[in-house]
Design a protein around this motif. Structure first.
Motif, PDB file in Angstrom:
ATOM      1  N   GLU A 134      22.330 -44.398   8.571  1.00  0.00           N
ATOM      2  CA  GLU A 134      22.131 -43.792   7.258  1.00  0.00           C
ATOM      3  C   GLU A 134      22.022 -42.269   7.309  1.00  0.00           C
ATOM      4  N   PRO A 146      15.207 -39.016  -0.682  1.00  0.00           N
ATOM      5  CA  PRO A 146      16.166 -40.096  -0.958  1.00  0.00           C
ATOM      6  C   PRO A 146      16.762 -40.700   0.304  1.00  0.00           C
ATOM      7  N   GLN A 147      17.030 -39.863   1.300  1.00  0.00           N
ATOM      8  CA  GLN A 147      17.604 -40.358   2.543  1.00  0.00           C
ATOM      9  C   GLN A 147      16.587 -41.190   3.340  1.00  0.00           C
ATOM     10  N   LEU A 149      14.035 -42.871   2.121  1.00  0.00           N
ATOM     11  CA  LEU A 149      13.854 -44.149   1.423  1.00  0.00           C
ATOM     12  C   LEU A 149      15.040 -45.078   1.647  1.00  0.00           C
ATOM     13  N   LYS A 150      16.220 -44.522   1.754  1.00  0.00           N
ATOM     14  CA  LYS A 150      17.417 -45.338   1.993  1.00  0.00           C
ATOM     15  C   LYS A 150      17.324 -46.052   3.332  1.00  0.00           C
ATOM     16  N   VAL A 151      16.638 -45.438   4.294  1.00  0.00           N
ATOM     17  CA  VAL A 151      16.438 -46.056   5.606  1.00  0.00           C
ATOM     18  C   VAL A 151      15.342 -47.114   5.543  1.00  0.00           C
ATOM     19  N   GLU A 153      13.463 -48.580   2.736  1.00  0.00           N
ATOM     20  CA  GLU A 153      13.308 -49.611   1.699  1.00  0.00           C
ATOM     21  C   GLU A 153      13.961 -50.951   2.037  1.00  0.00           C
ATOM     22  N   PRO A 154      15.165 -50.988   2.634  1.00  0.00           N
ATOM     23  CA  PRO A 154      15.781 -52.290   2.901  1.00  0.00           C
ATOM     24  C   PRO A 154      14.986 -53.173   3.863  1.00  0.00           C
TER      25      PRO A 154
END
Length: 264
Positions: A134, A146-147, A149-151, A153-154
């Motif tokens: 990511e 944002p970056q 959280l992209k890592v 949250e999933p």
């Protein structure tokens, strides 16, 4: 002087072409030609290069000379301004490293203080598996909330313990990058007062599987069996039970810490 006349200049040295005060074509010993603006800046004569001919045309050279003259009227030295811009560009390029590179340098810097190779491997594996796809190719200075959280949250709810450790490792890498001048501003991976407002606390969603406890009524029988066992491990466990010492303290104990005669 027009473009055709300029194309015929071959006399070695400075040849002023008009249009802008001090603008000339300099012919070098090898016959190459370049544009030069000669002016006084702060009482000192300066020769400012404006590019080579014919890559830079007469019209372009005059435009650049006029822009430089305008800076001089404002009390600026266009030569020094150019040096500052080039220096800033070089510094910016030197500071432009990716998150993957920053993580690698962080591990390289700190691995000597880590207890074992397994810890280093865990660091590298979690970052390679979850962060690298990511944000690995992003410049470390561009990694923001944002970056991050992209890592996270999933995997935050399904792999909470791994995600929590991963967050801490990303935070450490970004802190290191800030200290080294590769980025600036608050750390987007920090927990307290930041991500704790956006993600549920790990302790509230992670299922904890405790080891089964030995019923206290069976401790006498267990201790008798333990004393029959051989090896340092058996003695360490017996010592831990009898003293209620922390397991880490027992595993790291040295003989110099014991007074056998005094039973201390």
């Amino acid at each position: 002087m027009g473009a055709l006349e300029v194309s015929r200049i071959t006399r070695r040295g400075m040849n002023f072409v008009g249009g802008v005060a001090g603008l000339g074509m300099n012919v070098n010993a090898d016959g190459s030609r370049s544009w030069v603006l000669r002016a006084r800046v702060g009482g000192i004569r300066r020769d400012m290069g404006l590019g080579g001919y014919p890559d830079v045309t007469l019209a372009q050279a005059r435009d650049s000379a006029r822009a430089a003259r305008a800076q001089m009227k404002l009390g600026l030295d266009p030569i020094e301004e150019g040096k500052s811009l080039r220096s800033a560009l070089i510094a910016s390029r030197a500071a432009a490293i990716t998150f993957t590179k920053a993580a690698s340098l962080y591990i390289e810097t700190h691995e000597a203080s880590w207890k074992n190779a397994k810890h280093r491997q865990q660091w590298a594996n979690t970052l390679d598996t979850y962060a690298k796809p990511e944000i690995g190719s992003l410049l470390v200075r561009d990694v923001e909330l944002p970056q991050v959280l992209k890592v996270l949250e999933p995997i935050w709810k399904e792999k909470t313990e791994t995600a929590s450790r991963l967050r801490g490792r990303i935070e450490s890498v970004l802190d290191w990058a800030t200290a080294r001048g590769y980025r600036s501003g608050p750390n987007p991976a920090r927990w307290k007062g930041h991500l704790d407002k956006l993600l549920p606390a790990p302790g509230k969603i992670a299922k904890t599987d405790h080891h089964r406890a030995l019923p206290y009524r069976q401790i006498g029988e267990f201790m008798a069996r333990l004393r029959q066992a051989e090896g340092v491990g058996a003695r360490a466990l017996e010592f831990t039970i009898l003293t209620a010492a922390r397991s880490g303290e027992v595993r790291g104990a040295r003989w110099s810490e014991f007074d056998l005669d005094g039973a201390l």
